[in-house]
Scaffold this active site. Structure first.
Site, PDB file in Angstrom:
ATOM      1  N   ALA A  24      36.075 -25.888 -34.789  1.00 45.60           N
ATOM      2  CA  ALA A  24      35.900 -24.517 -35.271  1.00 45.60           C
ATOM      3  C   ALA A  24      36.408 -23.525 -34.240  1.00 45.60           C
ATOM      4  O   ALA A  24      37.080 -22.542 -34.582  1.00 45.60           O
ATOM      5  CB  ALA A  24      34.425 -24.256 -35.598  1.00 45.60           C
ATOM      6  N   TRP A  26      38.701 -24.058 -31.966  1.00 45.54           N
ATOM      7  CA  TRP A  26      40.160 -24.160 -31.913  1.00 45.54           C
ATOM      8  C   TRP A  26      40.804 -23.384 -33.063  1.00 45.54           C
ATOM      9  O   TRP A  26      41.768 -22.652 -32.871  1.00 45.54           O
ATOM     10  CB  TRP A  26      40.600 -25.618 -31.937  1.00 45.54           C
ATOM     11  CG  TRP A  26      42.085 -25.752 -31.934  1.00 45.54           C
ATOM     12  CD1 TRP A  26      42.895 -25.986 -33.006  1.00 45.54           C
ATOM     13  CD2 TRP A  26      42.961 -25.601 -30.806  1.00 45.54           C
ATOM     14  NE1 TRP A  26      44.204 -26.010 -32.606  1.00 45.54           N
ATOM     15  CE2 TRP A  26      44.280 -25.781 -31.264  1.00 45.54           C
ATOM     16  CE3 TRP A  26      42.749 -25.343 -29.452  1.00 45.54           C
ATOM     17  CZ2 TRP A  26      45.386 -25.702 -30.426  1.00 45.54           C
ATOM     18  CZ3 TRP A  26      43.849 -25.270 -28.611  1.00 45.54           C
ATOM     19  CH2 TRP A  26      45.142 -25.444 -29.104  1.00 45.54           C
ATOM     20  N   ARG A  33      41.409 -21.008 -27.631  1.00 45.39           N
ATOM     21  CA  ARG A  33      42.685 -21.741 -27.603  1.00 45.39           C
ATOM     22  C   ARG A  33      43.462 -21.437 -26.336  1.00 45.39           C
ATOM     23  O   ARG A  33      43.979 -22.346 -25.675  1.00 45.39           O
ATOM     24  CB  ARG A  33      43.541 -21.400 -28.828  1.00 45.39           C
ATOM     25  CG  ARG A  33      43.079 -22.030 -30.114  1.00 45.39           C
ATOM     26  CD  ARG A  33      44.119 -21.885 -31.211  1.00 45.39           C
ATOM     27  NE  ARG A  33      44.472 -20.516 -31.521  1.00 45.39           N
ATOM     28  CZ  ARG A  33      43.815 -19.741 -32.375  1.00 45.39           C
ATOM     29  NH1 ARG A  33      42.753 -20.204 -33.008  1.00 45.39           N
ATOM     30  NH2 ARG A  33      44.217 -18.511 -32.599  1.00 45.39           N
ATOM     31  N   GLU A  70      32.860 -19.370 -23.149  1.00 41.16           N
ATOM     32  CA  GLU A  70      33.621 -18.857 -24.302  1.00 41.16           C
ATOM     33  C   GLU A  70      33.037 -19.382 -25.609  1.00 41.16           C
ATOM     34  O   GLU A  70      32.947 -18.641 -26.601  1.00 41.16           O
ATOM     35  CB  GLU A  70      35.097 -19.250 -24.190  1.00 41.16           C
ATOM     36  CG  GLU A  70      35.964 -18.659 -25.276  1.00 41.16           C
ATOM     37  CD  GLU A  70      36.011 -17.142 -25.242  1.00 41.16           C
ATOM     38  OE1 GLU A  70      35.701 -16.510 -26.284  1.00 41.16           O
ATOM     39  OE2 GLU A  70      36.352 -16.574 -24.189  1.00 41.16           O
ATOM     40  N   ASP A  96      29.255  -7.245 -26.317  1.00 37.11           N
ATOM     41  CA  ASP A  96      29.716  -6.819 -24.989  1.00 37.11           C
ATOM     42  C   ASP A  96      29.148  -7.718 -23.888  1.00 37.11           C
ATOM     43  O   ASP A  96      29.847  -8.066 -22.936  1.00 37.11           O
ATOM     44  CB  ASP A  96      29.328  -5.367 -24.716  1.00 37.11           C
ATOM     45  CG  ASP A  96      30.091  -4.386 -25.593  1.00 37.11           C
ATOM     46  OD1 ASP A  96      31.098  -4.772 -26.208  1.00 37.11           O
ATOM     47  OD2 ASP A  96      29.651  -3.207 -25.653  1.00 37.11           O
TER      48      ASP A  96
END
Length: 123
Positions: A24, A26, A33, A70, A96
């Site tokens: 998901a 990717w 990515r 990430e 944020d």
């Protein structure tokens, strides 16, 4: 996860969910990515730059930390987007803060790579 999944069965199901999450990320997250491709491209450089297992784990670990943060940031963004598209102060703050966490992890990775590169080049 279904109740009663323990031991190996739990491990198999958890692994399946993790692979689903990586796919998901990717397909839906450009930043993931980009960071994954950069991580893979830097692997050979880590082999040259690192002077032993501790250096290698610092180089690779800092990159893996970026990827993990990430993924968490993407999860936060997905949850906020699921709640609704309208602007809300707390939704913006959550996004944020997730972004700031990614930036901190990138700073950690960058400093790690720069310090070990400096050590390699200048002893």
């Amino acid at each position: 996860m279904k109740p009663g999944h323990t031991g190996w069965r739990h491990l198999v199901h958890s692994t399946r969910y993790s692979i689903k999450g990586m796919k998901a990320a990717w397909f839906h997250e450009a930043a993931f990515r980009q960071e994954l491709v950069l991580f893979l491209l830097l692997l050979p450089l880590a082999g040259w730059l690192g002077d032993g297992p501790v250096d290698w784990i610092l180089l690779l670990g800092s990159g893996l930390v970026v990827l993990a943060v990430e993924l968490l940031n993407s999860a936060i963004e997905s949850i906020v987007d699921r709640i609704g598209p309208e602007h809300h102060e707390l939704s913006g703050r959550a996004k944020d803060l997730g972004s700031a966490a990614v930036m901190v992890s990138l700073l950690l990775a960058g400093l790690t790579w720069l310090l070990l590169l400096g050590q390699k080049l200048f002893g």
